[in-house]
Write an enzyme that holds these catalytic residues in place. Sequence first.
Site, PDB file in Angstrom:
ATOM      1  N   ASP A  17       0.859  -1.178   0.000  1.00 28.70           N
ATOM      2  CA  ASP A  17       0.000   0.000   0.000  1.00 28.70           C
ATOM      3  C   ASP A  17       0.901   1.235   0.000  1.00 28.70           C
ATOM      4  O   ASP A  17       2.108   1.143   0.254  1.00 28.70           O
ATOM      5  CB  ASP A  17      -0.889  -0.043   1.247  1.00 28.70           C
ATOM      6  CG  ASP A  17      -1.751   1.195   1.402  1.00 28.70           C
ATOM      7  OD1 ASP A  17      -2.309   1.668   0.401  1.00 28.70           O
ATOM      8  OD2 ASP A  17      -1.828   1.700   2.538  1.00 28.70           O
ATOM      9  N   ASP A  19      -0.221   5.206   0.969  1.00 30.32           N
ATOM     10  CA  ASP A  19      -0.456   6.160   2.066  1.00 30.32           C
ATOM     11  C   ASP A  19      -0.512   5.444   3.408  1.00 30.32           C
ATOM     12  O   ASP A  19      -1.258   4.480   3.588  1.00 30.32           O
ATOM     13  CB  ASP A  19      -1.774   6.911   1.835  1.00 30.32           C
ATOM     14  CG  ASP A  19      -1.710   7.815   0.627  1.00 30.32           C
ATOM     15  OD1 ASP A  19      -1.093   8.888   0.719  1.00 30.32           O
ATOM     16  OD2 ASP A  19      -2.270   7.442  -0.424  1.00 30.32           O
ATOM     17  N   ASP A 193      -1.981  -0.290   6.017  1.00 28.80           N
ATOM     18  CA  ASP A 193      -2.203   0.364   7.311  1.00 28.80           C
ATOM     19  C   ASP A 193      -3.666   0.561   7.685  1.00 28.80           C
ATOM     20  O   ASP A 193      -3.978   0.894   8.822  1.00 28.80           O
ATOM     21  CB  ASP A 193      -1.536   1.741   7.305  1.00 28.80           C
ATOM     22  CG  ASP A 193      -2.309   2.743   6.459  1.00 28.80           C
ATOM     23  OD1 ASP A 193      -2.504   2.482   5.247  1.00 28.80           O
ATOM     24  OD2 ASP A 193      -2.750   3.763   7.004  1.00 28.80           O
TER      25      ASP A 193
END
Length: 246
Positions: A17, A19, A193
């Site tokens: 991922d 961000d 996240d």
Amino acid sequence: MSTLPKLLTQGSALFLDFDGTLADLAHRPDAVDVPGDLARLLDRLHEQLNGALAVVTGRAREDIEPMLSPWRWPAAFEHGALRISAHGDVSAHRPQGIDRAVAAAQHLAGRHTGLLLEIKQTSMALHFRLAPSLEALCVQTLSRAIENAGGLQLLRGKAVIEVKSVGVNKGLAIQAFMNEAPFAGRLPVFAGDDVTDEAGFAVVQRLGGAGIKVGAGTSIALHRCDNPQALRAWLTEATLTPLIHA
């Protein structure tokens, strides 16, 4: 949080991922500070894994590619609605009804300072990080906008609400990569996240691989690290010595 073990081998497939995982979160999507050596780090990992590395992000392609220009890796953008294979093949899915959701979000953002609308090729995202008190209003407005659109869903993330196809998520995107060369037959590792990454964790762990949750929060991921800086350090360490055979 626990120290990450040496999960990467020559038989790994790596999915990342962006961000909050490779780069720290910012108050606005366009304010993300991308580490200057991040593209080189991805290049080294891509080479070591014989091409079995892909970025899997909710970001739009035109939004993120300039941050890591020139883009050189397979990727799934907009949670997988737009996917570029290792061979450069592009697949995209724009669901019906998305324009109505965009119009509702535009009207809301025009009335309230602090809301930021991100319009993508196949989806949209309404950010309320600068106006957290408006979260309930954003959810209510977008829920009404898609209530008669059976192919759309709300996806809630960190200070953002997205509208996307019900047939799209990061887990499905990772599964599609795993059905293709050079990913097929490898053990997948996925780092993310947010709650939007949980579908990815489920897929890689079902395939015998491992999920890495970056930061705090409940997760099904088998492993954790504190923040993007810690993940980048772990990835960098993996490039310093030859990867072992699985």
